[in-house]
Design an enzyme around this catalytic site. Structure first.
Site, PDB file in Angstrom:
ATOM      1  CG  ASN A  68     -49.324   7.506 -18.563  1.00 38.07           C
ATOM      2  OD1 ASN A  68     -50.292   7.131 -19.231  1.00 38.07           O
ATOM      3  ND2 ASN A  68     -48.497   6.658 -17.963  1.00 38.07           N
ATOM      4  CE1 TYR A 113     -58.520   4.681 -14.165  1.00 37.62           C
ATOM      5  CE2 TYR A 113     -60.156   3.502 -15.443  1.00 37.62           C
ATOM      6  CZ  TYR A 113     -58.916   4.092 -15.352  1.00 37.62           C
ATOM      7  OH  TYR A 113     -58.067   4.101 -16.436  1.00 37.62           O
ATOM      8  CE  LYS A 118     -57.666   7.702 -15.806  1.00 44.06           C
ATOM      9  NZ  LYS A 118     -56.312   8.225 -16.018  1.00 44.06           N
TER      10      LYS A 118
HETATM   11  P1  NAD Z   1     -49.724   0.633 -15.242  1.00 41.89           P
HETATM   12  O1  NAD Z   1     -50.266   0.187 -13.941  1.00 41.89           O
HETATM   13  O2  NAD Z   1     -49.023  -0.321 -16.133  1.00 41.89           O
HETATM   14  O3  NAD Z   1     -48.763   1.906 -15.022  1.00 41.89           O
HETATM   15  C1  NAD Z   1     -49.116   2.911 -14.125  1.00 41.89           C
HETATM   16  C2  NAD Z   1     -47.992   3.895 -14.003  1.00 41.89           C
HETATM   17  O4  NAD Z   1     -48.383   4.833 -12.988  1.00 41.89           O
HETATM   18  C3  NAD Z   1     -46.686   3.276 -13.551  1.00 41.89           C
HETATM   19  O5  NAD Z   1     -45.606   3.862 -14.263  1.00 41.89           O
HETATM   20  C4  NAD Z   1     -46.574   3.649 -12.077  1.00 41.89           C
HETATM   21  O6  NAD Z   1     -45.245   3.925 -11.654  1.00 41.89           O
HETATM   22  C5  NAD Z   1     -47.371   4.944 -12.016  1.00 41.89           C
HETATM   23  N1  NAD Z   1     -47.925   5.070 -10.683  1.00 41.89           N
HETATM   24  C6  NAD Z   1     -48.799   4.242 -10.063  1.00 41.89           C
HETATM   25  N2  NAD Z   1     -49.027   4.683  -8.803  1.00 41.89           N
HETATM   26  C7  NAD Z   1     -48.264   5.796  -8.642  1.00 41.89           C
HETATM   27  C8  NAD Z   1     -48.063   6.705  -7.573  1.00 41.89           C
HETATM   28  N3  NAD Z   1     -48.687   6.568  -6.413  1.00 41.89           N
HETATM   29  N4  NAD Z   1     -47.209   7.743  -7.765  1.00 41.89           N
HETATM   30  C9  NAD Z   1     -46.577   7.917  -8.933  1.00 41.89           C
HETATM   31  N5  NAD Z   1     -46.733   7.102  -9.990  1.00 41.89           N
HETATM   32  C10 NAD Z   1     -47.560   6.061  -9.838  1.00 41.89           C
HETATM   33  O7  NAD Z   1     -50.959   1.295 -15.968  1.00 41.89           O
HETATM   34  P2  NAD Z   1     -51.262   1.673 -17.480  1.00 41.89           P
HETATM   35  O8  NAD Z   1     -52.308   0.754 -17.961  1.00 41.89           O
HETATM   36  O9  NAD Z   1     -50.038   1.874 -18.270  1.00 41.89           O
HETATM   37  O10 NAD Z   1     -51.992   3.078 -17.217  1.00 41.89           O
HETATM   38  C11 NAD Z   1     -51.412   4.322 -17.517  1.00 41.89           C
HETATM   39  C12 NAD Z   1     -52.529   5.330 -17.644  1.00 41.89           C
HETATM   40  O11 NAD Z   1     -53.425   4.907 -18.663  1.00 41.89           O
HETATM   41  C13 NAD Z   1     -53.365   5.505 -16.382  1.00 41.89           C
HETATM   42  O12 NAD Z   1     -53.674   6.880 -16.204  1.00 41.89           O
HETATM   43  C14 NAD Z   1     -54.628   4.721 -16.700  1.00 41.89           C
HETATM   44  O13 NAD Z   1     -55.731   5.210 -15.991  1.00 41.89           O
HETATM   45  C15 NAD Z   1     -54.758   4.958 -18.183  1.00 41.89           C
HETATM   46  N6  NAD Z   1     -55.573   3.987 -18.906  1.00 41.89           N
HETATM   47  C16 NAD Z   1     -55.197   2.674 -18.997  1.00 41.89           C
HETATM   48  C17 NAD Z   1     -56.008   1.812 -19.703  1.00 41.89           C
HETATM   49  C18 NAD Z   1     -55.652   0.362 -19.868  1.00 41.89           C
HETATM   50  O14 NAD Z   1     -56.513  -0.411 -20.338  1.00 41.89           O
HETATM   51  N7  NAD Z   1     -54.457  -0.073 -19.526  1.00 41.89           N
HETATM   52  C19 NAD Z   1     -57.183   2.252 -20.333  1.00 41.89           C
HETATM   53  C20 NAD Z   1     -57.525   3.593 -20.206  1.00 41.89           C
HETATM   54  C21 NAD Z   1     -56.703   4.452 -19.493  1.00 41.89           C
END
Ligand code: NAD
Length: 247
Positions: free
Chosen positions: A90, A155, A159
């Site tokens: 994730n 990005y 994906k």
């Molecule tokens: P967030 O920024 O709240 O959390 C990101 C997580 O990734 C954190 O736990 C962080 O510790 C970890 N992370 C970041 N950089 C890192 C690194 N270098 N090494 C290890 N871990 C690392 O983001 P989120 O919104 O919870 O996103 C989680 C996933 O969901 C991602 O893959 C994101 O692409 C995807 N996503 C999010 C959304 C959205 O709208 N929030 C939409 C589609 C997909």
């Protein structure tokens, strides 16, 4: 409740946002969860928060770009629990700059976490899953993997790669009873979104037929379903959880 029968579940990017909600949801449904984060401080913070909520979770912070480091942590988890049943890839970062303001290194950084790390963690657990004749790998994709996005090209490119990795590994690993699927969230209420400017979010909500952005729980529930025996005949799927947003 779905009984995950104490299945050992590793969640990368489990310290906040969608990942933290996945951790919570899997704990609520009787999984044994190990979370990964990027730093000791954020891992400790998440573990303390979960402890207050009554969940006993372990945490690590391997450099996901380093296969040996990832592999050693997976071996440690495997020797402690005797198996690793579910891997949830994730962790991810996003981007929104125009291409002329993006350096190749910015692009490489995104691919490194969003794609290469997923390769490393999957490669590290697959031998255990093959040995135990089954497992589940779930990846966090995004709705931008279907439609692209008008800036931050690294990005959506990452994906699209996540989807390719998901569909291909699903075919490769099906004979070993390892299912591989992805969840493609639409815009979801997390820090990643909080950092986006208001003028970028408002028009997005207007395009969502369900009229709201997603909650982390909406996304975590999709992971729960795909990890559970209810999805035992589902592999190679990119499940869109986006309120029917079409961007
Ligand atoms: P967030 O920024 O709240 O959390 C990101 C997580 O990734 C954190 O736990 C962080 O510790 C970890 N992370 C970041 N950089 C890192 C690194 N270098 N090494 C290890 N871990 C690392 O983001 P989120 O919104 O919870 O996103 C989680 C996933 O969901 C991602 O893959 C994101 O692409 C995807 N996503 C999010 C959304 C959205 O709208 N929030 C939409 C589609 C997909």
């Amino acid at each position: 409740m779905i009984d995950l029968e104490e299945k050992v579940t590793v969640v990368t990017g489990g310290t906040r946002g969608i990942g933290l909600e996945i951790v919570r949801t899997f704990c609520e449904n009787n999984a044994k969860v190990v979370l990964f984060g990027s730093r000791k401080e954020t891992v400790d913070k998440a573990l303390n928060q979960l402890k207050k909520e009554g969940f006993n979770v372990k945490g690590y912070y391997p450099n996901l770009s380093d296969f040996d480091e990832v592999s050693n942590v997976m071996k440690e988890i495997h020797s402690e629990y005797g198996h690793i049943d579910i891997l949830i890839n994730n962790a991810g970062i996003s981007a929104n700059k125009k291409i002329e303001d993006t350096e190749l290194n910015d692009f490489i950084k995104i691919m490194d976490l969003n794609v290469n790390a997923m390769f490393n963690t999957s490669k590290a657990v697959i031998p255990f899953m093959k040995e135990q004749k089954g497992g589940v790998i779930l990846n966090t994709s995004s709705m931008v993997s279907i439609y692209g996005q008008p800036s931050g090209v690294g990005y959506p490119a990452s994906k699209f790669a996540v989807n390719g990795l998901t569909k291909s590994l699903a075919r490769e690993l099906a004979p070993d009873n390892i299912r591989v699927n992805a969840v493609a969230p639409g815009i979801t209420k997390t820090d990643m979104v909080a950092s986006l400017p208001e003028e970028m979010i408002k028009p997005l909500i207007a395009t969502i037929p369900l009229g709201r952005i997603g909650e982390p729980k909406d996304i975590a529930n999709a992971f729960l379903f795909l990890a559970s025996p209810m999805a035992s005949y589902i592999t190679g799927v990119i499940l869109q959880v986006d309120g029917a947003a079409r961007n």
